[in-house]
Each structure stands twice: as structure tokens, then as C-alpha cells.
Design a protein around this motif. Structure first.
Motif, mmCIF file in Angstrom:
data_model
loop_
_atom_site.group_PDB
_atom_site.id
_atom_site.type_symbol
_atom_site.label_atom_id
_atom_site.label_comp_id
_atom_site.label_asym_id
_atom_site.label_seq_id
_atom_site.Cartn_x
_atom_site.Cartn_y
_atom_site.Cartn_z
ATOM 1 N N THR A 151 -86.382 -90.858 55.409
ATOM 2 C CA THR A 151 -87.515 -90.444 54.584
ATOM 3 C C THR A 151 -88.646 -91.050 55.275
ATOM 4 N N VAL A 191 -87.534 -97.412 44.567
ATOM 5 C CA VAL A 191 -88.520 -96.179 44.342
ATOM 6 C C VAL A 191 -89.736 -97.066 43.591
ATOM 7 N N ASP A 192 -91.166 -96.678 44.077
ATOM 8 C CA ASP A 192 -92.105 -96.907 43.807
ATOM 9 C C ASP A 192 -92.636 -98.499 43.824
ATOM 10 N N SER A 194 -92.948 -96.969 47.792
ATOM 11 C CA SER A 194 -91.902 -96.309 48.473
ATOM 12 C C SER A 194 -91.437 -94.878 47.820
ATOM 13 N N PRO A 195 -91.583 -94.094 48.665
ATOM 14 C CA PRO A 195 -91.063 -92.762 47.887
ATOM 15 C C PRO A 195 -89.809 -92.600 47.443
ATOM 16 N N VAL A 196 -88.719 -93.451 48.053
ATOM 17 C CA VAL A 196 -87.336 -93.346 47.736
ATOM 18 C C VAL A 196 -86.719 -95.089 47.730
ATOM 19 N N ALA A 197 -85.517 -95.114 47.126
ATOM 20 C CA ALA A 197 -84.859 -96.298 47.133
ATOM 21 C C ALA A 197 -84.012 -96.276 48.389
ATOM 22 N N GLY A 198 -84.088 -97.399 49.194
ATOM 23 C CA GLY A 198 -83.390 -97.597 50.457
ATOM 24 C C GLY A 198 -83.663 -99.037 51.378
ATOM 25 N N GLU A 227 -82.303 -93.874 53.337
ATOM 26 C CA GLU A 227 -81.855 -93.876 52.001
ATOM 27 C C GLU A 227 -80.573 -94.394 51.736
ATOM 28 N N GLY A 228 -80.363 -94.740 50.617
ATOM 29 C CA GLY A 228 -79.032 -95.122 50.047
ATOM 30 C C GLY A 228 -78.777 -96.811 50.089
#
Length: 505
Positions: free
Chosen positions: A2, A31-32, A49-53, A77-78
Motif C-alpha cells: 500500500t 491503521v491511522d 497510516s492508511p492500513v495496518a502492516g 499489509e498484514g
């Protein structure tokens, strides 16, 4: 993978500078969670952050200039899910290990919202230590930002199980400060014994108590000795507010203070370096220095002067001050006259009450009056909102209340934002003439000075009159000389004949 890109920066803003990265490649992110901070010519922008990772790589490093929608970093991600779980488990285990007797749930103490464009603070003082019982809403610690001090209360009753951010640490908005274990802690009988003799602690053991760094810095800056400060913190510890009160008391009674700061300098070493004292600038002082220098570098600052005969204002104040205070419960000072006179003049010369935004001029159809106030921590400018629609009494009450909160270090961020014009009264310190610096993004600031009797020619005769020099500093990019002079003349006319204010002349 991402991508993390530069967000929209605002109208007419096309680029920014990467100021700070709070994560490095390989760090797990939620996230965030805030990744970095961008600085534009107007505001500071946080990039979440737009995603967790996991942060795979950083494309734009600190100091680089980036455009809107430019690539900042990449996130895989992940990976954060598995990484965050052991962290959470470890944190929970650490919390329970720190307070095994509590047996209840743990509550995190978080950094509160610090205000618009403020993303970090320094932990100045902890008033509790690990193992202490705390009540809900009891003050745990004090944070210092570049503008105000922020008190952090306990979100729940319990025992302070763990302090994560110690004194002197820099913390981010929303970061974790400490952990409270809940349940049975508040009902500890042992806490009653030390409470019985607080006076003895503050009187006899104060010398053995380590004051917080914020209080020590405040004492160094104001020249207040520790003996002058009555500590109200735990075990008689001095807080920054205690130092501010001591400094205000010393200023109010200069005859009673026999120069205590001179004594420690008796032994003078031969080496100059040994005689110097180096004190780190507070965040407030750093911000004052940066903003004033930015104002000089950005605006085309020019100052024009005039003088005003204060005879009529002083006579009016003397005649009605007792009745005014009896009816309104506020003292009648000079600031309400100057505020009213400035609001009157700003209507005629609106560009002095405007600001530049890119290639636009923004005219304000209201007056939020900034009133510069000196405090032991530095200069602050609380704002009196809609001063143009307030009465003399309302203005005096607002200035008195804001001034007290400023001296006590209790002003909020909101109380110092949004000003459209500023008045600075250097006369209270004896200044006869000065050139004030603009408070950006404002385009004008009026400097008041000492009232001094001077011989003046009145109708062909020399008479002694109480005179004051006025100085208007203004941004010559938006205010022409004619407008600046007209503004000062209108202020002068209103003060020399206050009846004009009543008739809107």
C-alpha cells in the motif's frame, strides 16, 4: 503493498516539506497511526497510516520537498497483525506485573489533544510515582507544549502501575503516558498517615525533594529562588504554576525582595566558562523566537508613530472609576479605552484588520483583539473575541480574566488563536518608545507606552500634559502608509476626546 501519499494540503498550497518521520522501515504500524509530519508555509499536516502492516520503505526523507499526492512510503499489509498481538500481550503482562494486588482491569493514561497544529509535548512533571493510589480526575502529570501547559488527570481511580513516559520525554498527541490498575487501590488506609503532616514535609524536607524540570527551568528564567516558592505538589515539590505565583508576588512587591539572586555569585572563578550558566530554552520560548523571526522574514514590517494627550481619558477614568468598579465589579483601566479606540479605527481602515492568504487578502468583519501579556514563562497573546461588540465593562473583565489565566499558565490553545489585531502595552514596564513586531498572520499591532508629563504647546501656551507615544507596526504588503497614519490619527482623536467613541465619530 500500500502506498502512502501526500494528502491534500489546502487551498493554494501545492507543496510541503517532510519535517519528521515517527516510524522507520521495518516498524509495524496500525491503521491511522501517525507516520510522519509535513510542514507547509501555513500549517503542519500529520500523515496517518492508511492500513495496518509494516513500513517497508521511506521514499521521501526528512527535509525533502514533496508535492500533493507524491509518494512518501510503502506499507506491506498484514504483518502488523501478528506483530501487534505480542506487543499488546506484553503490555498487558507488564501492566498486571506492575500492580498484581489490584486484580482489576488496567486503564491507559493517554496524551490528551494538544490543540490545533500541535503534535507533541514534553513531560515536565510527574506528581505521582509508581505504586501511588490515585483518585479519578486527580492530576497525574503536567505536559509542556510550545504554547501552553497541559494537565493530565487520572481517567479512573486505582494504582499507578507503570509510568511509560518519564520527565523530560517527548510524547506525541494520543501517545501512552502511563497505566493505572483499577479496583481496590483508592481505599488504602496507609495513605492517611502521611497526609496528617503536609506542612511539616513542605517546611522541613523541601530541600530534599527534587522539583520537576519545568519548575527548575522557570526558576532559572525568572530569577526566583527556591526559598521564595511554596510548593503545592507531592511532598512539597514545586510546580511551574507555583514558580509563576512566586514571580508575580515578587514583581508586585519589589521593595520586599532584597536581590536574592546576587548572593550565589559571590565566588567568581577565573575561567569565564565556569561563570556561565546554560539553560535549555523552553518550548514556549523557542516558539516565540521562531514566530517572531518568521514574521520579520515574511512580512514587510514598517512602524509609524504618533503621540496622544491622555488628559481627557485620565480625567474620565478618575471621575468614574469608583462607580464603575462598584457597578461592574471590575477596575476601569486604560486598556478598555485603547481597545475601543482601535476597534473604532479598524472600521475605517479595514486593511489593518486583514491578513494575506497566498495571493488573496482576507478582510475580517469582526475584531478578535489580541492583548499581549508578559508571564514568567514568556510572552503570550490571549484573544478577546468580538471585542468590537463588547462594552467597556465586558472588555475589562475579559482582559483581567485572561491576564490571570496567563500568569497562572492556564490558558488553553483556543484562547490564543484567531486574533485579528494585537495591542501590546510596554508602558507597564516603563518603555517610552519601541517598535512592536507583528503577530502573524495579523497585519497590525499597536504598541502603547509609558505616560509621561511633557511640555506641550496648547493654543500658543506651553502647558504640561500627560503624553504617550503610540507605535503602529504594520505589514506594508497590505497596508499603505496613508492607511497606517489614518489609523493612528483616529486612535489619537478617540482618546483625546472619548466622547467621539459614544457618537461613533
Amino acid at each position: 503493498m500500500t502506498e502512502v501519499r501526500v494528502p491534500t494540503l489546502g487551498e493554494s498550497v501545492t507543496e510541503a516539506t517532510v519535517a519528521t518521520w515517527f516510524k522507520k522501515p521495518g516498524d509495524s504500524v496500525a491503521v491511522d497511526e501517525m507516520l510522519c509530519e509535513l510542514e507547509t508555509d501555513k500549517v503542519t499536516v500529520e500523515v496517518p497510516s492508511p492500513v495496518a502492516g509494516t513500513l517497508a520503505d521511506i521514499v521521501a526523507g526528512e527535509g525533502e520537498t514533496v508535492g500533493v499526492d507524491a509518494l512518501l512510503a510503502n506499507i506491506t499489509e498484514g504483518a502488523a497483525g501478528s506483530a501487534e498481538a505480542p506487543k499488546a500481550a506484553a503490555a498487558a503482562a507488564g501492566s498486571s506485573a506492575a500492580a498484581p494486588a489490584a486484580g482489576g482491569d488496567s486503564v491507559d493514561v493517554m496524551v490528551p489533544t494538544l490543540g490545533e497544529s500541535v503534535s507533541e509535548a514534553t513531560v515536565s512533571t510527574w506528581f505521582k510515582k509508581v505504586g501511588d493510589a490515585v483518585a479519578q480526575d486527580e492530576m497525574l502529570c503536567e505536559l509542556e507544549t510550545d504554547k501552553v501547559s497541559v494537565e493530565v488527570p487520572a481517567p479512573s481511580a486505582g494504582t499507578l502501575a507503570n509510568i511509560i513516559a518519564g520527565e523530560g520525554d517527548t510524547v506525541q498527541a494520543g501517545g501512552k503516558l502511563a497505566v493505572i490498575s483499577g479496583g481496590s487501590a483508592p481505599a488504602q488506609p496507609a495513605a492517611a498517615a502521611p497526609q496528617a503532616a503536609p506542612a511539616a514535609v513542605s517546611a522541613s524536607a523541601a530541600k530534599d525533594v527534587k522539583d520537576g524540570p519545568a519548575a527548575e527551568k522557570a526558576m532559572a528564567e525568572t530569577g526566583v529562588s527556591r526559598d521564595q516558592v511554596q510548593g503545592t505538589g507531592r511532598d512539597g515539590r514545586a510546580t511551574k504554576a507555583d514558580v509563576a505565583r512566586a514571580a508575580a508576588a515578587a514583581a508586585a512587591a519589589p521593595a520586599a525582595t532584597p536581590a536574592p539572586t546576587a548572593a550565589p555569585r559571590a565566588p567568581v572563578p577565573a575561567d569565564d566558562a565556569a561563570r556561565e550558566e546554560r539553560v535549555k530554552m523552553t518550548r514556549l520560548r523557542q516558539t516565540i523566537a521562531r514566530r517572531l523571526k518568521d514574521a520579520q522574514n515574511t512580512a514587510a514590517i514598517l512602524t509609524t508613530y504618533n503621540e496622544v494627550d491622555m488628559t481627557e481619558v485620565m480625567a474620565l477614568r478618575k471621575e468614574y472609576k469608583d462607580q464603575f468598579e462598584k457597578k461592574h465589579g471590575a477596575r476601569l483601566g486604560f486598556m478598555s479605552f485603547f481597545t475601543k479606540a482601535c476597534c473604532h479605527a479598524l472600521k475605517e481602515v479595514p486593511e489593518v484588520n486583514a491578513e494575506i492568504d497566498g495571493t488573496d487578502i482576507v478582510y475580517k468583519n469582526f475584531v478578535h483583539m489580541g492583548v499581549a501579556a508578559g508571564t514568567p514563562q514568556g510572552l503570550v497573546v490571549p484573544v478577546i473575541r468580538d471585542a468590537d461588540s463588547m462594552s467597556f465593562a465586558e472588555i475589562e473583565k475579559a482582559i483581567a480574566e485572561k491576564g490571570k489565566r496567563a500568569r497562572d499558565g492556564k490558558l488553553s490553545m483556543a484562547e490564543m488563536q484567531g486574533g485579528t489585531f494585537t495591542i501590546s502595552n510596554g508602558g507597564v514596564y516603563g518603555s517610552l518608545m519601541s517598535s512592536p513586531i507583528l503577530n502573524p498572520p495579523q497585519s497590525g499591532i499597536l504598541g502603547m507606552h509609558k505616560i509621561q508629563d511633557r511640555p506641550m504647546v496648547i493654543n500658543g501656551e506651553i502647558k504640561i500634559r500627560p503624553m504617550m507615544y503610540l507605535a503602529l507596526s504594520y505589514d506594508h504588503r497590505i497596508v499603505d502608509g496613508k492607511g497606517a497614519v489614518t489609523f493612528l490619527v483616529r486612535v489619537k482623536e478617540a482618546l483625546e476626546d472619548p466622547r467621539r467613541l459614544l457618537m461613533d465619530l
